[in-house]
Scaffold this motif. Structure first.
Motif, PDB file in Angstrom:
ATOM      1  N   TYR A  38      -8.123   4.833 -11.049  1.00 41.98           N
ATOM      2  CA  TYR A  38      -7.322   4.759  -9.826  1.00 41.98           C
ATOM      3  C   TYR A  38      -6.895   3.334  -9.473  1.00 41.98           C
ATOM      4  O   TYR A  38      -6.072   3.147  -8.574  1.00 41.98           O
ATOM      5  CB  TYR A  38      -8.106   5.362  -8.657  1.00 41.98           C
ATOM      6  CG  TYR A  38      -8.333   6.844  -8.810  1.00 41.98           C
ATOM      7  CD1 TYR A  38      -7.415   7.770  -8.314  1.00 41.98           C
ATOM      8  CD2 TYR A  38      -9.458   7.325  -9.474  1.00 41.98           C
ATOM      9  CE1 TYR A  38      -7.617   9.135  -8.471  1.00 41.98           C
ATOM     10  CE2 TYR A  38      -9.669   8.695  -9.637  1.00 41.98           C
ATOM     11  CZ  TYR A  38      -8.752   9.585  -9.123  1.00 41.98           C
ATOM     12  OH  TYR A  38      -8.943  10.943  -9.286  1.00 41.98           O
ATOM     13  N   LYS A  58      -9.904  11.866  -3.332  1.00 45.86           N
ATOM     14  CA  LYS A  58      -8.827  11.334  -4.176  1.00 45.86           C
ATOM     15  C   LYS A  58      -7.928  10.385  -3.397  1.00 45.86           C
ATOM     16  O   LYS A  58      -7.471   9.363  -3.925  1.00 45.86           O
ATOM     17  CB  LYS A  58      -8.008  12.491  -4.748  1.00 45.86           C
ATOM     18  CG  LYS A  58      -8.730  13.276  -5.824  1.00 45.86           C
ATOM     19  CD  LYS A  58      -7.841  14.354  -6.417  1.00 45.86           C
ATOM     20  CE  LYS A  58      -8.555  15.099  -7.532  1.00 45.86           C
ATOM     21  NZ  LYS A  58      -7.701  16.174  -8.112  1.00 45.86           N
ATOM     22  N   LYS A  59      -7.691  10.709  -2.125  1.00 49.93           N
ATOM     23  CA  LYS A  59      -6.851   9.848  -1.298  1.00 49.93           C
ATOM     24  C   LYS A  59      -7.491   8.478  -1.117  1.00 49.93           C
ATOM     25  O   LYS A  59      -6.817   7.443  -1.195  1.00 49.93           O
ATOM     26  CB  LYS A  59      -6.613  10.510   0.061  1.00 49.93           C
ATOM     27  CG  LYS A  59      -5.630   9.749   0.942  1.00 49.93           C
ATOM     28  CD  LYS A  59      -5.366  10.511   2.244  1.00 49.93           C
ATOM     29  CE  LYS A  59      -4.351   9.766   3.108  1.00 49.93           C
ATOM     30  NZ  LYS A  59      -4.073  10.492   4.368  1.00 49.93           N
ATOM     31  N   HIS A 100      -7.149   6.462  -4.318  1.00 56.35           N
ATOM     32  CA  HIS A 100      -5.786   5.947  -4.477  1.00 56.35           C
ATOM     33  C   HIS A 100      -5.508   4.785  -3.527  1.00 56.35           C
ATOM     34  O   HIS A 100      -4.921   3.774  -3.914  1.00 56.35           O
ATOM     35  CB  HIS A 100      -4.765   7.064  -4.230  1.00 56.35           C
ATOM     36  CG  HIS A 100      -4.554   7.963  -5.402  1.00 56.35           C
ATOM     37  ND1 HIS A 100      -3.971   7.536  -6.581  1.00 56.35           N
ATOM     38  CD2 HIS A 100      -4.846   9.284  -5.570  1.00 56.35           C
ATOM     39  CE1 HIS A 100      -3.910   8.549  -7.438  1.00 56.35           C
ATOM     40  NE2 HIS A 100      -4.438   9.619  -6.860  1.00 56.35           N
ATOM     41  N   LYS A 142      -4.690   0.419  -9.657  1.00 55.19           N
ATOM     42  CA  LYS A 142      -3.297   0.296 -10.109  1.00 55.19           C
ATOM     43  C   LYS A 142      -3.070  -0.990 -10.891  1.00 55.19           C
ATOM     44  O   LYS A 142      -2.380  -0.997 -11.905  1.00 55.19           O
ATOM     45  CB  LYS A 142      -2.353   0.369  -8.907  1.00 55.19           C
ATOM     46  CG  LYS A 142      -2.479   1.657  -8.091  1.00 55.19           C
ATOM     47  CD  LYS A 142      -1.607   1.609  -6.849  1.00 55.19           C
ATOM     48  CE  LYS A 142      -1.861   2.816  -5.951  1.00 55.19           C
ATOM     49  NZ  LYS A 142      -3.241   2.780  -5.360  1.00 55.19           N
TER      50      LYS A 142
END
Length: 275
Positions: A252, A169-170, A173, A254
């Motif tokens: 994810y 997940k990191k 992101h 942005k």
């Protein structure tokens, strides 16, 4: 004797190593020394070390990053740096009558190579942006996984039960936008190149169709580009099990405008695909 040069190009993780390995097996000279295998590319990169180091050196000077995935906005190669590429091509050209090379960073230098090698032919591998970004993320993830696997014992247990999911997940992101921007930059350069090249000098290949279209590709480059090759069974080099899973990057990213831009660019490039 007229020299025959094939530039195999495409964004990182687009299948350029696969195609170059296959052409190498067919008899195309693509370098004397290759970059070795690594995490995410266990079959080897089939990248001529001389071109890789030349491209990395220039990018390091211009962007501070030699991988060619960051700080690419408004990237312009100074004339002094073009001489490095000109001299390199001259050395390769004098040694081989029929040759080529592969390095994904070549996409960033296509303006220079159009001038240096006006007679070159270009084999362009196009892979969809979701698969490419997923593969780049997966490669970073596998590096972390490998690090803990080497440690073994308690660190490996901590990775497996506590850090593995959070690391994925990191990465999603942190890098989804950056890698998608890189895909857009590389493929914008490719599109600009296609629009400036004479008809018949570029062959655009859809990565997803390679297992079905390789014979047609071989027939085209040996007939139209008059390459002296011997067909090698593509199934011997194509390993579908090595393809990374496609991650859900859209959730994810942005800057959603990047997704729209990538979709539009991808659709436009697919119109140029012959195979």
């Amino acid at each position: 004797m007229k020299k025959k040069v094939v530039v195999i190009t495409g964004m990182h993780r687009s299948g350029t190593s696969l195609v170059t390995q296959w052409l190498h097996k067919c008899g195309l000279h693509v370098g004397d020394q290759f970059l070795g295998a690594g995490i995410g590319n266990t079959e080897g990169h089939f990248e001529d070390v001389d071109f890789v180091e030349a491209h990395r050196g220039i990018l390091r000077n211009l962007t501070g990053n030699d991988e060619g995935l960051l700080n690419l906005e408004n990237l312009c190669i100074p004339a002094g740096q073009e001489k490095v590429l000109h001299d390199l091509v001259g050395r390769k050209q004098s040694a081989q009558a029929q040759w080529g090379w592969k390095d994904p960073r070549t996409c960033l230098f296509l303006d220079a190579y159009r001038v240096i090698l006006p007679e070159a032919k270009y084999l362009v591998i196009l892979r969809d942006y979701r698969s490419v970004v997923s593969s780049l993320l997966s490669r970073r993830f596998k590096k972390s996984e490998h690090k803990y696997a080497v440690k073994g014992g308690l660190p490996l247990l901590i990775w497996k039960y506590f850090k593995k999911t959070s690391r994925k997940k990191k990465l999603l992101h942190q890098l989804s936008d950056k890698y998608l921007k890189a895909w857009i930059t590389y493929n914008q350069r490719i599109l600009q190149h296609l629009l400036q090249q004479p008809t018949g000098t570029c062959l655009v290949i859809d990565h997803t169709c390679l297992s079905k279209t390789n014979q047609g590709i071989y027939d085209y480059i040996t007939r139209e580009w008059q390459l002296d090759l011997n067909y090698y069974d593509f199934s011997e080099v194509y390993k579908e099990n090595l393809l990374s899973d496609v991650w859900n990057i859209s959730a994810y990213v942005k800057d959603k405008s990047l997704l729209e831009k990538a979709e539009e660019l991808q659709a436009t490039l697919l119109l140029h695909a012959a195979y």
